[in-house]
Design an enzyme around this catalytic site. Sequence first.
Site, PDB file in Angstrom:
ATOM      1  N   HIS A 195      -1.162  -0.336  -9.935  1.00  0.00           N
ATOM      2  CA  HIS A 195      -1.435  -1.474  -9.089  1.00  0.00           C
ATOM      3  C   HIS A 195      -2.105  -2.686  -9.846  1.00  0.00           C
ATOM      4  O   HIS A 195      -3.319  -3.011  -9.885  1.00  0.00           O
ATOM      5  CB  HIS A 195      -2.844  -0.754  -8.316  1.00  0.00           C
ATOM      6  CG  HIS A 195      -3.212  -1.251  -6.948  1.00  0.00           C
ATOM      7  ND1 HIS A 195      -3.514  -0.935  -6.115  1.00  0.00           N
ATOM      8  CD2 HIS A 195      -3.063  -2.927  -6.760  1.00  0.00           C
ATOM      9  CE1 HIS A 195      -3.833  -1.713  -4.883  1.00  0.00           C
ATOM     10  NE2 HIS A 195      -3.425  -3.050  -5.431  1.00  0.00           N
ATOM     11  N   GLU A 200      -3.803   6.572  -4.910  1.00  0.00           N
ATOM     12  CA  GLU A 200      -4.317   6.301  -6.016  1.00  0.00           C
ATOM     13  C   GLU A 200      -5.529   6.296  -6.528  1.00  0.00           C
ATOM     14  O   GLU A 200      -6.484   5.986  -5.790  1.00  0.00           O
ATOM     15  CB  GLU A 200      -3.467   4.844  -6.132  1.00  0.00           C
ATOM     16  CG  GLU A 200      -4.034   3.677  -5.275  1.00  0.00           C
ATOM     17  CD  GLU A 200      -3.375   2.396  -5.622  1.00  0.00           C
ATOM     18  OE1 GLU A 200      -2.177   2.380  -5.350  1.00  0.00           O
ATOM     19  OE2 GLU A 200      -4.061   1.439  -5.760  1.00  0.00           O
ATOM     20  N   ARG A 205       0.709  -1.209   0.030  1.00  0.00           N
ATOM     21  CA  ARG A 205       0.051  -0.037  -0.011  1.00  0.00           C
ATOM     22  C   ARG A 205       1.009   1.200   0.008  1.00  0.00           C
ATOM     23  O   ARG A 205       1.884   1.201   0.705  1.00  0.00           O
ATOM     24  CB  ARG A 205      -0.897  -0.017   1.212  1.00  0.00           C
ATOM     25  CG  ARG A 205      -2.015  -0.909   1.263  1.00  0.00           C
ATOM     26  CD  ARG A 205      -2.985  -0.530   0.168  1.00  0.00           C
ATOM     27  NE  ARG A 205      -4.509  -1.372   0.072  1.00  0.00           N
ATOM     28  CZ  ARG A 205      -4.185  -2.530  -0.625  1.00  0.00           C
ATOM     29  NH1 ARG A 205      -3.311  -2.787  -1.566  1.00  0.00           N
ATOM     30  NH2 ARG A 205      -5.566  -3.285  -0.595  1.00  0.00           N
TER      31      ARG A 205
HETATM   32  C1  8YV Z   1      -7.030  -5.347  -5.483  1.00  0.00           C
HETATM   33  C2  8YV Z   1      -5.531  -5.381  -3.721  1.00  0.00           C
HETATM   34  O1  8YV Z   1      -6.943  -5.344  -6.847  1.00  0.00           O
HETATM   35  O2  8YV Z   1      -6.394  -7.269  -2.638  1.00  0.00           O
HETATM   36  C3  8YV Z   1      -6.006  -6.344  -2.509  1.00  0.00           C
HETATM   37  O3  8YV Z   1      -5.860  -5.928  -1.493  1.00  0.00           O
HETATM   38  O4  8YV Z   1      -4.740  -4.369  -3.375  1.00  0.00           O
HETATM   39  C4  8YV Z   1      -5.852  -5.672  -4.813  1.00  0.00           C
HETATM   40  O5  8YV Z   1      -5.515  -7.121  -5.315  1.00  0.00           O
HETATM   41  C5  8YV Z   1      -7.796  -4.228  -5.165  1.00  0.00           C
HETATM   42  O6  8YV Z   1      -7.761  -3.889  -3.673  1.00  0.00           O
HETATM   43  C6  8YV Z   1      -9.452  -4.423  -5.363  1.00  0.00           C
HETATM   44  O7  8YV Z   1     -10.437  -4.098  -4.506  1.00  0.00           O
END
Ligand code: 8YV
Length: 320
Positions: A287, A269, A240
Site C-alpha cells: 500500500h 491488509e 482497495r
Molecule cells: C493512505 C489511501 O495511505 O488515501 C487513501 O485512501 O489509501 C492511502 O493514501 C491511507 O489510507 C492512510 O489513511
Amino acid sequence: MASKPSLLVTRRMPDAVTARASRDYDAELNPDDRIMPQDEWLAKAEGKDGLMICSSEKVTAEAVARLPGSVKIISTFSVGHEHIDIEAVKASGRTVTNTPDVLNEAVADIAMLCLLGAARRAHEGQTLVRQGEWNGWYSTMLLGKDLTGARLGILGMGGIGQAIARRARGFGLAVHYHNRTRLAPELEGDAIYHDSAEGLAAVADFLSVSCPSTDETRGMVDADFIAALPPGAVLVNTARGDIVDDDAVIEALQSGRLRAAGLDVFKGEPALDVRYRSLPNVFLLPHLGSATDNTRDAMGFCCLDNLDAFFAGKACPTAL
Ligand code: 8YV
C-alpha cells in the site's frame, strides 16, 4: 488570545504536518504510532474539538454514537472513506472531510509501477538476481506482455484514473474506461467510454482498478468479471483490496487466465491472502500509493486546511 481548538491526531504524521498541527492546535499526538483500539481513541476524543484520523480508525455508526459531544469535525488523512460511516457522522451534525486530488499523481505512479512490474515480470527478475540464480541471457528469458498497442481498461475514472490515463498514453496504451458518469470531452480526450463494467472488461488487456470501495464496487472483480477479460489479461489494483474477489483472482493467476497481477492493496491488509506470496506472476507492494514526501505532506496540510476553515467558521475545502 482565544485558546486553540483541541485536536486528537490518531497516527504519527510527517514532521511538517506535525509541526503545523502543534502550532495551530492544542494537539494530542501519537508519536509512537501505535494503532489504538476503538475504545482508546474514543476515550482520547473526550473534550477534543476535532479528530484527525487515518484509515486505521473505523468510524462505524456505533463509534459515532459514542463520540463525545465536544467533537465537531472528523478529518481523515485519506481520499478513501470506506472506514467512515459518512451518513452517521453527518446525521450526528458533525462535519467530515477527506484528502482528494493531492494524491492523484503519486497513486498513478504506483499504478504504472504495478502495471509494469506485473507485465514485465519484475518479481521473477528480482528474485533471479537477488538469489544469485541469474546464469545469463537467453532469447526467451522472462518474456513479458507488451504495453504498446494494448488496451488499458480503467475501472473508475476519477482524479486517480485520469492521472493513470495520462501516463498510459505515454506507454502506447489505448485508454478505455468505465465510470458512473461519462467524463466531459475535455477530460475524456481520446479515452473510450464503456457504459458497463462488463463492456470495459471485454477490451481490457490490462485492467486498472481505480474506483472507491463502495456497496456497488465491493467484490466487483469476481470470477464472472475475470472471465469477461481477454485471456492473459493483467490486473492492477491500487484502490482497495475488497473490490476484487481474492479466490477468483488467485485461481485465474494459477490457471494463467490472468497472466499477471500488480497489487498495492489487499482485503484485510496488512494481512493478505497468503497464496499471493507464493505466486510468481504477482508483483506485490505494501500500500505505497500515496507514499511520497510531498504527497503525504499535502494530505496532512489538506486535513489541516479543512480543520482551519471549520474552526474559522468557513466552508471546508474538501468536505464529504
Ligand atoms: C493512505 C489511501 O495511505 O488515501 C487513501 O485512501 O489509501 C492511502 O493514501 C491511507 O489510507 C492512510 O489513511
